[in-house]
Design a protein around this motif. Structure first.
Motif, PDB file in Angstrom:
ATOM      1  N   ASN A   7     -36.969 -47.023 -22.023  1.00 39.73           N
ATOM      2  CA  ASN A   7     -37.634 -45.677 -22.485  1.00 39.73           C
ATOM      3  C   ASN A   7     -39.121 -45.526 -21.878  1.00 39.73           C
ATOM      4  OD1 ASN A   7     -38.131 -43.278 -23.764  1.00 39.73           O
ATOM      5  ND2 ASN A   7     -38.686 -44.300 -25.882  1.00 39.73           N
ATOM      6  N   ARG A  40     -59.966 -38.983 -35.125  1.00 37.04           N
ATOM      7  CA  ARG A  40     -58.683 -39.523 -35.558  1.00 37.04           C
ATOM      8  C   ARG A  40     -58.906 -40.731 -36.221  1.00 37.04           C
ATOM      9  NH1 ARG A  40     -56.278 -40.685 -29.577  1.00 37.04           N
ATOM     10  NH2 ARG A  40     -57.875 -42.241 -28.910  1.00 37.04           N
ATOM     11  N   GLY A  59     -48.832 -47.590 -26.677  1.00 38.46           N
ATOM     12  CA  GLY A  59     -49.399 -46.788 -25.748  1.00 38.46           C
ATOM     13  C   GLY A  59     -50.993 -46.670 -25.854  1.00 38.46           C
ATOM     14  N   ASP A  80     -48.680 -51.466 -24.147  1.00 40.91           N
ATOM     15  CA  ASP A  80     -48.638 -50.563 -23.195  1.00 40.91           C
ATOM     16  C   ASP A  80     -47.541 -51.091 -22.103  1.00 40.91           C
ATOM     17  OD1 ASP A  80     -50.663 -47.740 -22.769  1.00 40.91           O
ATOM     18  OD2 ASP A  80     -49.507 -48.283 -21.024  1.00 40.91           O
ATOM     19  N   MET A 124     -50.590 -42.841 -30.387  1.00 36.12           N
ATOM     20  CA  MET A 124     -51.500 -41.224 -30.099  1.00 36.12           C
ATOM     21  C   MET A 124     -51.317 -40.775 -28.680  1.00 36.12           C
ATOM     22  SD  MET A 124     -54.112 -41.051 -33.107  1.00 36.12           S
ATOM     23  CE  MET A 124     -53.542 -41.411 -34.913  1.00 36.12           C
TER      24      MET A 124
HETATM   25  N1  SAH Z   1     -53.160 -43.941 -27.238  1.00 33.97           N
HETATM   26  C1  SAH Z   1     -54.307 -43.753 -26.168  1.00 33.97           C
HETATM   27  C2  SAH Z   1     -53.965 -43.566 -24.649  1.00 33.97           C
HETATM   28  C3  SAH Z   1     -53.086 -42.307 -24.646  1.00 33.97           C
HETATM   29  S1  SAH Z   1     -52.570 -41.873 -22.846  1.00 33.97           S
HETATM   30  C4  SAH Z   1     -55.265 -43.070 -26.775  1.00 33.97           C
HETATM   31  O1  SAH Z   1     -54.991 -42.009 -27.407  1.00 33.97           O
HETATM   32  O2  SAH Z   1     -56.516 -43.399 -26.593  1.00 33.97           O
HETATM   33  C5  SAH Z   1     -50.987 -42.339 -22.940  1.00 33.97           C
HETATM   34  C6  SAH Z   1     -50.774 -43.782 -22.694  1.00 33.97           C
HETATM   35  O3  SAH Z   1     -49.358 -44.055 -22.978  1.00 33.97           O
HETATM   36  C7  SAH Z   1     -50.958 -44.349 -21.292  1.00 33.97           C
HETATM   37  O4  SAH Z   1     -51.881 -45.628 -21.543  1.00 33.97           O
HETATM   38  C8  SAH Z   1     -49.677 -44.693 -20.816  1.00 33.97           C
HETATM   39  O5  SAH Z   1     -49.640 -45.572 -19.930  1.00 33.97           O
HETATM   40  C9  SAH Z   1     -48.907 -44.946 -22.091  1.00 33.97           C
HETATM   41  N2  SAH Z   1     -47.446 -44.597 -21.756  1.00 33.97           N
HETATM   42  C10 SAH Z   1     -46.681 -43.845 -21.285  1.00 33.97           C
HETATM   43  N3  SAH Z   1     -45.467 -44.342 -21.539  1.00 33.97           N
HETATM   44  C11 SAH Z   1     -45.279 -45.418 -21.919  1.00 33.97           C
HETATM   45  C12 SAH Z   1     -44.261 -46.199 -22.680  1.00 33.97           C
HETATM   46  N4  SAH Z   1     -42.936 -45.746 -22.241  1.00 33.97           N
HETATM   47  N5  SAH Z   1     -44.600 -47.234 -23.197  1.00 33.97           N
HETATM   48  C13 SAH Z   1     -45.743 -47.514 -23.536  1.00 33.97           C
HETATM   49  N6  SAH Z   1     -46.768 -46.968 -23.343  1.00 33.97           N
HETATM   50  C14 SAH Z   1     -46.492 -45.742 -22.518  1.00 33.97           C
END
Ligand code: SAH
Length: 237
Positions: A7, A40, A59, A80, A124
């Motif tokens: 995914n 947040r 993430g 991540d 988020m």
């Molecule tokens: N949650 C953090 C970053 C948001 S940016 C914040 O809000 O500050 C989105 C993040 O999701 C990025 O770091 C990207 O690498 C991660 N991401 C994207 N697809 C993902 C997946 N399938 N699994 C885990 N992380 C993922």
């Protein structure tokens, strides 16, 4: 790739990896995340006292949210799939003298490894970047212990969200790099709540996150029509 790690959109990981050096530049590509983070964080703390709580931040990117939760006493694991971001996150946590466990693992795999281990799950600004957000909801529901909380944020899908989040933020105000978001992946709150229900989660609260262009500030509102936050709970055992 193992099906449990399916995914993920590799172009999304490449996009974030290419920007990884800029995670902590408060005036760079991730400026909006820095601006909205205190709001947040406060919203999460309005629902649960993070002191001493175990939290997994799915993430986590460079750790903007993870660090802020650790700073108020949470025991945070950040996961991540972009190694470059995790490296930045680890170095920054060292500098900030925060003890955060950053791991390169998918939410789905981690949910199999450590089910029902966390008081709180946060995810988020990430659901709009994955192929199958329902699978992330399922993993979140597995990771959280009965009675625990899940806090999500993403972008609504309607004409206003298109106007503000894509045309406004990427093209007019240049708050975000062009191509940051794909409108088709935005999720309406009702869709997210329904995904949660299918995993046995109850929707506890929804709020809007509004960007005010003149003050360049975000604020929490009752209007989830563009950016929004959702709190869900796994019912107590
Ligand atoms: N949650 C953090 C970053 C948001 S940016 C914040 O809000 O500050 C989105 C993040 O999701 C990025 O770091 C990207 O690498 C991660 N991401 C994207 N697809 C993902 C997946 N399938 N699994 C885990 N992380 C993922």
């Amino acid at each position: 790739m193992n099906p449990i790690d399916h995914n993920v959109a590799s172009e999304e990981i490449e996009k974030f990896s290419a920007l990884a050096h800029g995670w902590w530049d408060e005036h760079g590509e991730f400026r909006p995340l820095h601006q909205l983070n205190p709001h947040r964080l406060q919203w999460i703390r309005d629902h649960v006292d993070l002191q001493g709580k175990s939290v997994v931040d799915i993430g986590c990117g460079g750790g903007i949210l993870s660090e802020s939760m650790a700073a108020v006493g949470a025991k945070v694991t950040g996961i991540d799939l972009a190694e470059a971001s995790l490296q930045v996150a680890r170095l920054h946590a060292l500098d900030a003298q925060l003890d955060i466990d950053y791991r390169l693992v998918s939410a789905e795999r981690y949910a199999q490894e450590v089910p029902a281990q966390f008081d709180v799950v946060t995810c988020m600004e990430m659901l709009e970047h994955v192929p199958d957000p329902a699978s992330i909801l399922q993993a979140s529901a597995s990771l959280v212990r009965p009675g625990g909380w899940i806090f999500l944020s993403t972008l609504n899908r309607n004409a206003k969200a298109y106007l503000f989040a894509i045309l406004g933020a990427e093209y007019v105000m240049r708050l975000l790099p062009k191509g940051t978001h794909d409108f088709a992946k935005f999720l309406q709150p009702s869709e997210l709540a329904a995904m949660g229900r299918r995993c046995g989660l109850e929707t506890a609260d929804i709020a809007g996150l509004e960007f005010q262009p003149f003050s360049q500030q975000f604020r929490i509102t009752q209007d989830p029509s563009v950016n929004y936050l959702m709190a869900l709970r796994r019912p107590p055992a």
